[in-house]
Design a protein around this motif. Sequence first.
Motif, PDB file in Angstrom:
ATOM      1  N   HIS A  15       0.827  -1.205   0.098  1.00 41.48           N
ATOM      2  CA  HIS A  15       0.109  -0.160   0.068  1.00 41.48           C
ATOM      3  C   HIS A  15       1.073   1.387  -0.087  1.00 41.48           C
ATOM      4  O   HIS A  15       0.441   2.110  -0.737  1.00 41.48           O
ATOM      5  CB  HIS A  15      -0.873   0.072   1.172  1.00 41.48           C
ATOM      6  CG  HIS A  15      -1.903  -1.152   1.078  1.00 41.48           C
ATOM      7  ND1 HIS A  15      -2.777  -1.137  -0.219  1.00 41.48           N
ATOM      8  CD2 HIS A  15      -2.447  -1.888   1.969  1.00 41.48           C
ATOM      9  CE1 HIS A  15      -3.857  -2.087   0.231  1.00 41.48           C
ATOM     10  NE2 HIS A  15      -3.523  -2.411   1.469  1.00 41.48           N
ATOM     11  N   THR A  16       1.953   1.064   0.884  1.00 40.08           N
ATOM     12  CA  THR A  16       2.803   2.427   0.836  1.00 40.08           C
ATOM     13  C   THR A  16       3.533   2.898  -0.509  1.00 40.08           C
ATOM     14  O   THR A  16       3.507   3.856  -1.178  1.00 40.08           O
ATOM     15  CB  THR A  16       3.942   2.077   1.953  1.00 40.08           C
ATOM     16  OG1 THR A  16       3.262   2.278   3.083  1.00 40.08           O
ATOM     17  CG2 THR A  16       4.950   3.199   1.839  1.00 40.08           C
ATOM     18  N   LEU A  17       4.138   1.690  -1.317  1.00 40.13           N
ATOM     19  CA  LEU A  17       4.515   2.100  -2.359  1.00 40.13           C
ATOM     20  C   LEU A  17       3.502   2.031  -3.659  1.00 40.13           C
ATOM     21  O   LEU A  17       4.026   3.037  -4.511  1.00 40.13           O
ATOM     22  CB  LEU A  17       5.616   0.949  -2.787  1.00 40.13           C
ATOM     23  CG  LEU A  17       6.789   0.839  -1.992  1.00 40.13           C
ATOM     24  CD1 LEU A  17       7.679  -0.227  -2.460  1.00 40.13           C
ATOM     25  CD2 LEU A  17       7.274   2.255  -1.805  1.00 40.13           C
ATOM     26  N   GLU A  18       2.594   1.372  -3.538  1.00 38.27           N
ATOM     27  CA  GLU A  18       1.491   1.475  -4.648  1.00 38.27           C
ATOM     28  C   GLU A  18       0.455   2.447  -4.548  1.00 38.27           C
ATOM     29  O   GLU A  18      -0.644   2.482  -5.278  1.00 38.27           O
ATOM     30  CB  GLU A  18       1.182   0.011  -4.805  1.00 38.27           C
ATOM     31  CG  GLU A  18       2.175  -0.882  -5.164  1.00 38.27           C
ATOM     32  CD  GLU A  18       1.720  -2.280  -5.815  1.00 38.27           C
ATOM     33  OE1 GLU A  18       0.515  -2.227  -6.220  1.00 38.27           O
ATOM     34  OE2 GLU A  18       2.505  -3.152  -5.795  1.00 38.27           O
ATOM     35  N   SER A  19       0.579   3.351  -3.633  1.00 38.37           N
ATOM     36  CA  SER A  19      -0.577   4.383  -3.448  1.00 38.37           C
ATOM     37  C   SER A  19      -0.473   5.652  -4.273  1.00 38.37           C
ATOM     38  O   SER A  19      -0.975   6.733  -3.791  1.00 38.37           O
ATOM     39  CB  SER A  19      -0.571   4.555  -1.983  1.00 38.37           C
ATOM     40  OG  SER A  19       0.462   5.162  -1.417  1.00 38.37           O
ATOM     41  N   GLY A  20       0.451   5.782  -5.287  1.00 35.61           N
ATOM     42  CA  GLY A  20       0.647   6.818  -6.044  1.00 35.61           C
ATOM     43  C   GLY A  20       1.317   8.081  -5.468  1.00 35.61           C
ATOM     44  O   GLY A  20       1.400   9.049  -6.260  1.00 35.61           O
ATOM     45  N   TYR A 262      -4.904   8.056   2.430  1.00 39.09           N
ATOM     46  CA  TYR A 262      -5.959   7.052   2.601  1.00 39.09           C
ATOM     47  C   TYR A 262      -7.119   7.309   1.566  1.00 39.09           C
ATOM     48  O   TYR A 262      -7.574   6.382   0.873  1.00 39.09           O
ATOM     49  CB  TYR A 262      -6.373   6.821   3.955  1.00 39.09           C
ATOM     50  CG  TYR A 262      -5.339   6.200   4.909  1.00 39.09           C
ATOM     51  CD1 TYR A 262      -5.097   4.936   4.909  1.00 39.09           C
ATOM     52  CD2 TYR A 262      -4.476   6.931   5.779  1.00 39.09           C
ATOM     53  CE1 TYR A 262      -4.218   4.276   5.695  1.00 39.09           C
ATOM     54  CE2 TYR A 262      -3.553   6.485   6.487  1.00 39.09           C
ATOM     55  CZ  TYR A 262      -3.402   5.070   6.454  1.00 39.09           C
ATOM     56  OH  TYR A 262      -2.445   4.457   7.290  1.00 39.09           O
ATOM     57  N   LEU A 263      -7.587   8.548   1.498  1.00 40.21           N
ATOM     58  CA  LEU A 263      -8.612   8.606   0.725  1.00 40.21           C
ATOM     59  C   LEU A 263      -8.352   8.505  -0.621  1.00 40.21           C
ATOM     60  O   LEU A 263      -9.312   7.945  -1.389  1.00 40.21           O
ATOM     61  CB  LEU A 263      -9.342  10.099   0.946  1.00 40.21           C
ATOM     62  CG  LEU A 263     -10.083  10.217   2.264  1.00 40.21           C
ATOM     63  CD1 LEU A 263     -10.259  11.752   2.376  1.00 40.21           C
ATOM     64  CD2 LEU A 263     -11.371   9.302   2.110  1.00 40.21           C
ATOM     65  N   TYR A 264      -7.317   9.139  -1.087  1.00 44.84           N
ATOM     66  CA  TYR A 264      -6.849   9.063  -2.648  1.00 44.84           C
ATOM     67  C   TYR A 264      -6.512   7.703  -3.103  1.00 44.84           C
ATOM     68  O   TYR A 264      -7.212   7.070  -4.088  1.00 44.84           O
ATOM     69  CB  TYR A 264      -5.772   9.752  -2.589  1.00 44.84           C
ATOM     70  CG  TYR A 264      -5.074   9.823  -4.124  1.00 44.84           C
ATOM     71  CD1 TYR A 264      -5.360  10.475  -5.099  1.00 44.84           C
ATOM     72  CD2 TYR A 264      -3.952   8.817  -4.398  1.00 44.84           C
ATOM     73  CE1 TYR A 264      -4.756  10.666  -6.436  1.00 44.84           C
ATOM     74  CE2 TYR A 264      -3.514   8.504  -5.513  1.00 44.84           C
ATOM     75  CZ  TYR A 264      -3.818   9.451  -6.771  1.00 44.84           C
ATOM     76  OH  TYR A 264      -3.379   9.415  -7.751  1.00 44.84           O
ATOM     77  N   HIS A 265      -6.012   6.855  -2.233  1.00 50.12           N
ATOM     78  CA  HIS A 265      -5.695   5.382  -2.593  1.00 50.12           C
ATOM     79  C   HIS A 265      -6.900   4.668  -2.808  1.00 50.12           C
ATOM     80  O   HIS A 265      -7.115   3.880  -3.496  1.00 50.12           O
ATOM     81  CB  HIS A 265      -4.571   5.031  -1.496  1.00 50.12           C
ATOM     82  CG  HIS A 265      -4.195   3.477  -1.662  1.00 50.12           C
ATOM     83  ND1 HIS A 265      -3.801   3.033  -2.748  1.00 50.12           N
ATOM     84  CD2 HIS A 265      -4.001   2.437  -1.018  1.00 50.12           C
ATOM     85  CE1 HIS A 265      -3.473   1.951  -3.022  1.00 50.12           C
ATOM     86  NE2 HIS A 265      -3.661   1.329  -1.674  1.00 50.12           N
ATOM     87  N   TRP A 266      -7.677   4.827  -1.418  1.00 49.62           N
ATOM     88  CA  TRP A 266      -9.169   3.917  -1.712  1.00 49.62           C
ATOM     89  C   TRP A 266      -9.822   4.442  -2.647  1.00 49.62           C
ATOM     90  O   TRP A 266     -10.422   3.681  -3.469  1.00 49.62           O
ATOM     91  CB  TRP A 266      -9.678   4.343  -0.260  1.00 49.62           C
ATOM     92  CG  TRP A 266     -11.276   3.676  -0.184  1.00 49.62           C
ATOM     93  CD1 TRP A 266     -11.607   2.379   0.078  1.00 49.62           C
ATOM     94  CD2 TRP A 266     -12.357   4.553  -0.250  1.00 49.62           C
ATOM     95  NE1 TRP A 266     -12.866   2.366  -0.106  1.00 49.62           N
ATOM     96  CE2 TRP A 266     -13.269   3.614  -0.238  1.00 49.62           C
ATOM     97  CE3 TRP A 266     -12.481   5.842  -0.319  1.00 49.62           C
ATOM     98  CZ2 TRP A 266     -14.577   4.046  -0.125  1.00 49.62           C
ATOM     99  CZ3 TRP A 266     -13.922   6.343  -0.250  1.00 49.62           C
ATOM    100  CH2 TRP A 266     -14.821   5.261  -0.101  1.00 49.62           C
ATOM    101  N   SER A 267     -10.026   5.659  -2.760  1.00 47.72           N
ATOM    102  CA  SER A 267     -10.948   6.036  -4.019  1.00 47.72           C
ATOM    103  C   SER A 267     -10.572   5.702  -5.413  1.00 47.72           C
ATOM    104  O   SER A 267     -11.350   5.057  -6.400  1.00 47.72           O
ATOM    105  CB  SER A 267     -11.330   7.421  -4.046  1.00 47.72           C
ATOM    106  OG  SER A 267     -10.116   8.239  -4.255  1.00 47.72           O
ATOM    107  N   ARG A 268      -9.239   5.732  -5.591  1.00 45.97           N
ATOM    108  CA  ARG A 268      -8.786   5.494  -6.659  1.00 45.97           C
ATOM    109  C   ARG A 268      -8.843   3.820  -6.990  1.00 45.97           C
ATOM    110  O   ARG A 268      -9.248   3.391  -8.180  1.00 45.97           O
ATOM    111  CB  ARG A 268      -7.335   5.786  -6.898  1.00 45.97           C
ATOM    112  CG  ARG A 268      -6.679   6.014  -8.224  1.00 45.97           C
ATOM    113  CD  ARG A 268      -5.406   6.660  -8.398  1.00 45.97           C
ATOM    114  NE  ARG A 268      -4.733   6.391  -9.547  1.00 45.97           N
ATOM    115  CZ  ARG A 268      -3.840   5.471  -9.662  1.00 45.97           C
ATOM    116  NH1 ARG A 268      -3.725   4.513  -8.771  1.00 45.97           N
ATOM    117  NH2 ARG A 268      -3.396   5.048 -10.856  1.00 45.97           N
ATOM    118  N   SER A 269      -8.468   3.151  -6.091  1.00 47.63           N
ATOM    119  CA  SER A 269      -8.525   1.785  -6.175  1.00 47.63           C
ATOM    120  C   SER A 269      -9.754   1.103  -6.540  1.00 47.63           C
ATOM    121  O   SER A 269     -10.090   0.531  -7.251  1.00 47.63           O
ATOM    122  CB  SER A 269      -7.992   1.314  -4.812  1.00 47.63           C
ATOM    123  OG  SER A 269      -6.579   1.473  -4.668  1.00 47.63           O
TER     124      SER A 269
END
Length: 293
Positions: A15-20, A262-269
């Motif tokens: 999650h850390t590396l792949e969260s953009g 967290y919001l960015y990664h979640w919404s995008r995923s």
Amino acid sequence: MVPVSTYAPLFDLRHTLESGQFFRWTREGDAYTAVRGLRLFRVRQRGTTLEAQGADAWFLQEFLSLDHDLADVERRLRRDRKLWEALDFAPGLRLLRQDPWECTAAFILSIASNIPRITGNVADLARTWGSPLRLGGLAAHAFPRPGQIGDEAGLRRLRLGFRAKYLAQAERLASAGLLEEIAQLPTEEARDALMVVPGVAEKVADCILLFAYGRLEAFPVDTWIRRVLRERFFRGRAVPDRALRAFATERWGDLAGYAQQYLYHWSRSTALARRNAPSPAQLRGRRRCTTMY
DNA sequence: GGCCAGGTCCAAT
DNA sequence: ATTGGACATGGC
């Protein structure tokens, strides 16, 4: 890959590396190859242990922000019920400490772009002007330092488009030491100082503050954050970016940047998963086809 | 094949 | 102080 291992609780490498937030990694299975500054390294997570080559425990601690008290971050953000889904989606996601110049360059390149393209642009710059790096049989290039990079015409040849001019001018300011001075400034002043750089306005400045300078209160508002805030916190009403930032600061304070990630990664995923998932119409069609044969 | 992209800048209200 | 269009390419 075992030479160095370090204990990393409440941490999730993927999650850390792949969260953009970072563009200099590739993955094979659960092993990541990454470049930060002049360091080429490989790292893998086994439970709460990190195994690596080309990186010592001190480096991993710093780069991966293992010193952040993530239990406290998650506990405090969890008081906000509207963050639960995003937090549960990526427990252990941490904000990195990237190199300021690489981060500045990458997010100048992010303007009106997308992650696959940014990743490619950064890789092209490294291959063209970066210092060669090795790790065992592995070869790669560092991101070029200010002074190593080509001029605007050279940058345009790498298909950076209108971003070429911004990057060329940013390089001059970086060569003059701007990015070192910024580390000394309080966040608001640091933000204003970054916005002197052509191609760096509110959003990019906030990315740099958050991803390279550890200013966890910075809150970059991009199209994804704009949309998730509008839908989740403002009942679909359009709100100016300035007001969204003020809202985030008021609501999440010195952890607004973590809330953002967290919001960015979640919404995008979840959006990408929906896009890639077959639509109900496709499923119906597929079923009909299979019964035909 | 278009639409729109981890926006910014500049000119015209 | 806000608002709209141009900006270079390329994912999808």
